[in-house]
Write an enzyme that holds these catalytic residues in place. Structure first.
Site, short mmCIF file in Angstrom:
data_model
loop_
_atom_site.label_atom_id
_atom_site.label_comp_id
_atom_site.label_asym_id
_atom_site.label_seq_id
_atom_site.Cartn_x
_atom_site.Cartn_y
_atom_site.Cartn_z
CE LYS A 262 -3.65 -2.57 2.28
NZ LYS A 262 -4.47 -2.88 3.45
CD GLN B 129 -3.46 -4.46 6.60
OE1 GLN B 129 -3.67 -3.44 5.95
NE2 GLN B 129 -3.68 -5.67 6.11
CG ASP C 138 -9.57 -1.02 4.30
OD1 ASP C 138 -9.42 -1.36 3.12
OD2 ASP C 138 -8.79 -1.33 5.22
N1 GUN Z 1 -6.40 -7.53 6.18
C1 GUN Z 1 -6.46 -8.33 5.08
N2 GUN Z 1 -6.94 -7.63 4.03
C2 GUN Z 1 -7.18 -6.39 4.47
C3 GUN Z 1 -7.67 -5.21 3.84
O1 GUN Z 1 -8.01 -5.16 2.65
N3 GUN Z 1 -7.77 -4.12 4.65
C4 GUN Z 1 -7.43 -4.15 5.96
N4 GUN Z 1 -7.57 -3.03 6.66
N5 GUN Z 1 -6.98 -5.20 6.56
C5 GUN Z 1 -6.85 -6.32 5.80
#
Ligand code: GUN
Length: 283
Positions: free
Chosen positions: A52, A96, A119
């Site tokens: 990211k 996350q 998200d």
């Molecule tokens: N953990 C696994 N995939 C994701 C995601 O797309 N966003 C977040 N925040 N955590 C994750």
């Protein structure tokens, strides 16, 4: 033989378009900024977060990471979220997952301001998705819809089957497909005789985290197969939830792992941070 869906290429085109959008924002003195919170030490999360941060850098989005220790309590986590919600220079806040077990992830997602919820995990965003209203859509399902559209695959009227009912992928995927007028079935670990349902799918999306779980016998001839899994096989090689070599003999389209859904998740996060920045600046 299937056509292999090139998520890496589609994601690259999306990032290029977003890079141009960010350039225009910057010309107007607006610099999009994403804040990412990680709690504790999780090896997979570190890789996701790194991807990211690289994407942000590539398209010109400012990126700030907050690494909280494993023993962080809920009050401390909520305080940080609140601080970022109130920080006008921050346009998107991402927590996350997973976070340590004694913390309540739903409470934390709920605390993220809906206008910064890039998200799409805040109940407000989830509710809007269910109502078919414009909102931030969770990045993996959103990326999958974009991939299908990019390949000219019609969703309307199709029988879609989603395997996996996680809040992050399975449930929003079901909703996205329904919003596009597919007839959707969602399967999970308690589903009896899974193959009777997967075998009926025109579009099969698999997000369960089990290496090569979906075999050729479970897939209908000419189905479109979307693999969300990222696992390691018996030789330590990255593989999906679908047995790619076998299933690609019967599917019409199939996503590879890596290079399928994964890059799209990151591209859609970039899409959401640019969208959040524009909305917050009334553009
Ligand atoms: N953990 C696994 N995939 C994701 C995601 O797309 N966003 C977040 N925040 N955590 C994750």
């Amino acid at each position: 033989m299937s056509e292999v869906i090139d998520g890496k290429l589609v994601a690259q085109h999306i990032r290029q378009k977003l890079k141009n959008d960010v350039e225009k924002l910057r010309e107007n003195g607006i610099v999009p900024k994403l804040a990412v919170i990680m709690v504790g030490d999780n090896e997979s999360s570190k890789i996701y977060v790194r991807n990211k941060s690289i994407a942000c850098k590539e398209i010109g989005v400012e990126y700030k990471e907050y690494l909280l220790p494993e023993k962080t309590n809920m009050k401390e986590l909520l305080e940080l979220i609140d601080e970022l919600n109130n920080d006008k220079s921050v346009n998107g806040v991402l927590l996350q997952s997973p976070i340590p077990k004694d913390l309540d992830i739903n409470e934390a997602f709920k605390a993220i301001a809906p206008e910064k919820d890039v998200d799409g995990f805040n109940p407000c965003s989830v509710g809007k998705l269910c109502l078919g209203q414009d909102t931030f859509i969770s990045c993996t399902p959103y990326g999958i819809i974009k991939l299908l559209e990019e390949y000219g695959i019609d969703i309307e009227g199709k029988d879609a089957v989603v395997v996996g009912r996680s809040n992050i992928v399975g449930k929003p995927m079901m909703q996205c497909l329904l919003n596009k007028n597919a007839t959707v079935t969602i399967c999970h670990s308690k589903t009896v005789k899974l193959e009777r349902l997967t075998k009926k799918a025109d579009i099969l999306v698999v997000a369960i985290g089990k290496p090569k779980f979906i075999t050729k016998e479970m897939v209908k001839e000419n189905a479109i197969v979307i693999d969300v899994g990222i696992n390691r096989d018996e030789n330590g090689k990255i593989c999906g939830d679908v047995d790619f070599d076998e299933v690609s003999k019967v599917a019409s389209y199939i996503t590879p792992v890596p290079g399928g859904v994964g890059p799209m998740t990151v591209a859609m996060l970039m899409n959401n941070i640019v969208k959040a920045t524009k909305l917050q600046n009334k553009m």
